[in-house]
Design a protein around this motif. Structure first.
Motif, PDB file in Angstrom:
ATOM      1  N   GLU A 134     -27.298 -29.448 -16.740  1.00  0.00           N
ATOM      2  CA  GLU A 134     -27.462 -29.325 -15.321  1.00  0.00           C
ATOM      3  C   GLU A 134     -26.862 -30.735 -14.721  1.00  0.00           C
ATOM      4  O   GLU A 134     -26.413 -30.585 -13.665  1.00  0.00           O
ATOM      5  CB  GLU A 134     -28.845 -29.241 -15.018  1.00  0.00           C
ATOM      6  CG  GLU A 134     -29.000 -28.939 -13.674  1.00  0.00           C
ATOM      7  CD  GLU A 134     -30.642 -28.615 -13.180  1.00  0.00           C
ATOM      8  OE1 GLU A 134     -30.946 -28.711 -12.050  1.00  0.00           O
ATOM      9  OE2 GLU A 134     -31.484 -28.385 -14.155  1.00  0.00           O
ATOM     10  N   GLY A 140     -26.706 -22.736 -16.552  1.00  0.00           N
ATOM     11  CA  GLY A 140     -26.401 -21.568 -17.099  1.00  0.00           C
ATOM     12  C   GLY A 140     -25.392 -21.100 -17.933  1.00  0.00           C
ATOM     13  O   GLY A 140     -24.907 -20.024 -18.387  1.00  0.00           O
ATOM     14  N   ARG A 141     -24.437 -22.231 -18.341  1.00  0.00           N
ATOM     15  CA  ARG A 141     -23.594 -22.076 -19.596  1.00  0.00           C
ATOM     16  C   ARG A 141     -23.935 -22.588 -20.808  1.00  0.00           C
ATOM     17  O   ARG A 141     -23.150 -22.642 -21.627  1.00  0.00           O
ATOM     18  CB  ARG A 141     -22.361 -23.194 -19.094  1.00  0.00           C
ATOM     19  CG  ARG A 141     -21.748 -22.892 -17.740  1.00  0.00           C
ATOM     20  CD  ARG A 141     -21.198 -21.460 -17.650  1.00  0.00           C
ATOM     21  NE  ARG A 141     -20.056 -21.446 -16.557  1.00  0.00           N
ATOM     22  CZ  ARG A 141     -20.259 -21.333 -15.248  1.00  0.00           C
ATOM     23  NH1 ARG A 141     -21.667 -21.203 -15.064  1.00  0.00           N
ATOM     24  NH2 ARG A 141     -19.325 -21.255 -14.359  1.00  0.00           N
TER      25      ARG A 141
END
Length: 377
Positions: A134, A140-141
């Motif tokens: 983040e 989200g990766r």
């Protein structure tokens, strides 16, 4: 500078540490990579090592990392002599040009690899990886593999991995050179933001002067294994210590001049004060090359007194400025940067008068100087 970063239920407080490179020498056969490099880096400072290929900047970085051993000299980290310490004992994070991610690991697993080696718990590794992904703009990766990420995203993962173990020193080995221009600009701003936020001592190797000048607290310009000058970007640009630094950092004109009494040089019809940098002051009467930035030149339409007549050859529009390529009547080539609104009438073929702003200039003796009386009118 002290930074506190939480990872799960743990808190890691680190202060940037100082680095001292003392008289480092390293030779590979008959090639001398470092020739007595001395450099002090303050805690929390970002220093860029800048120079052409073969100048020794990467060798210096590898010695700091522990991947190379200096033939002589010492390396101090936080006042501690780590010259003989192996790489895995130096508490250093490193980001390479080629990303060097593990292809069979997800982004989160790559970031957490160092913590896994250090026997951190699974929960701690997961929390730290999520936090850092983040932080570098990749929420989200975490479950993506390297082949599913762009080059810029892969380099962000590599940066997060280097930061995961909270190293005392961060080393960056031309990490942006493989990226396209837009991504390179975004990522260099991101790296600088993170470095300031974390307060981590950072050494950044690059051959790109724009990267060095825009990111670093100080830039160390190297040549042939030696340090030419280490200074803040504005000082390096405005007050270069040597002709090499002057020409390597930014664009520089070399125009013929004659040294006069009183520490001045006659060039383009004016006498300008001379700054010697690290060199000796040439004696009066010597012909020299006068080093002038494009913005240090003045261009007046028409053939006027008090300067040297010239012809505009090329006018290149650069947005707010326009760069003029000129040839003087004596045959010298020059580049001058003017505000675009002012350069509108100076089209190719225009006759003009070239002179210089009244600022101190750096000079360098020519190989075969002649006495002024042979050239002065």
């Amino acid at each position: 500078m002290t930074t506190t970063i939480s990872a799960g239920d743990s808190t890691d407080t680190r202060a940037g540490v100082g680095l001292r490179l003392g008289g480092l020498r390293r030779a590979f056969g008959s090639t001398t990579a470092l020739d007595g490099l001395d450099l002090d880096i303050a805690p929390g400072e970002l220093v860029a090592l800048l120079g052409p290929s073969g100048c020794g900047k990467t060798t210096a970085l590898r010695i700091i990392a522990g991947f190379e051993t200096a033939d002589t000299g010492e390396l101090l980290m936080g006042g501690e002599d780590v010259t003989g310490l192996p790489a895995n004992k130096r508490d250093i994070g490193m980001v390479f040009q080629s990303y060097s991610l593990f292809p069979n690991m997800t982004a989160a697993e790559n970031v957490a690899y160092g913590l896994r080696v250090r026997k951190a718990s699974k929960a701690e590794r997961a929390a730290r990886a999520a936090e850092l992904l983040e932080l570098v703009g990749l929420p989200g990766r975490d479950k993506h593999y390297p082949h599913q990420l762009s080059g810029g995203q892969q380099q962000r993962v590599a940066l997060a991995r280097a930061l995961a173990v909270s190293p005392r020193v961060l080393l960056l080995d031309e990490p942006l050179s493989a990226l396209d221009a837009k991504v390179r600009l975004q990522l260099r701003e991101e790296i600088r933001r993170l470095q300031l936020e974390l307060g981590i001592t950072t050494v950044f190797v690059t051959h790109d002067q724009e990267e060095a000048l825009s990111m670093a607290d100080r830039v160390a310009v190297m040549k042939d294994g030696r340090l030419e000058q280490c200074a803040p970007p504005n000082e390096l640009y405005e007050r270069p210590a040597t002709p090499f630094v002057a020409e390597f950092v930014g664009t520089m004109n070399r125009l013929p001049g004659v040294v006069r009494e009183g520490g001045t040089v006659e060039v383009l019809g004016r006498r300008l004060p001379v700054t010697t940098g690290q060199g000796a002051h040439p004696e009066a009467g010597r012909t020299v090359d006068v080093l002038l930035r494009p913005e240090g030149l003045q261009v007046h339409t028409g053939e006027q007194d008090g300067g040297e007549h010239a012809t505009v050859r090329v006018a290149t529009f650069l947005g707010s400025t326009t760069r003029l390529h000129l040839t003087t009547d004596s045959g010298a080539e020059a580049k001058a940067d003017l505000p675009s609104w002012e350069a509108g009438s100076l089209t190719p073929g225009t006759r003009c008068t070239l002179t210089a702003h009244d600022n101190p200039v750096l000079v360098e003796e020519r190989d075969n100087p002649v006495l002024a009386e042979k050239t002065a009118s």
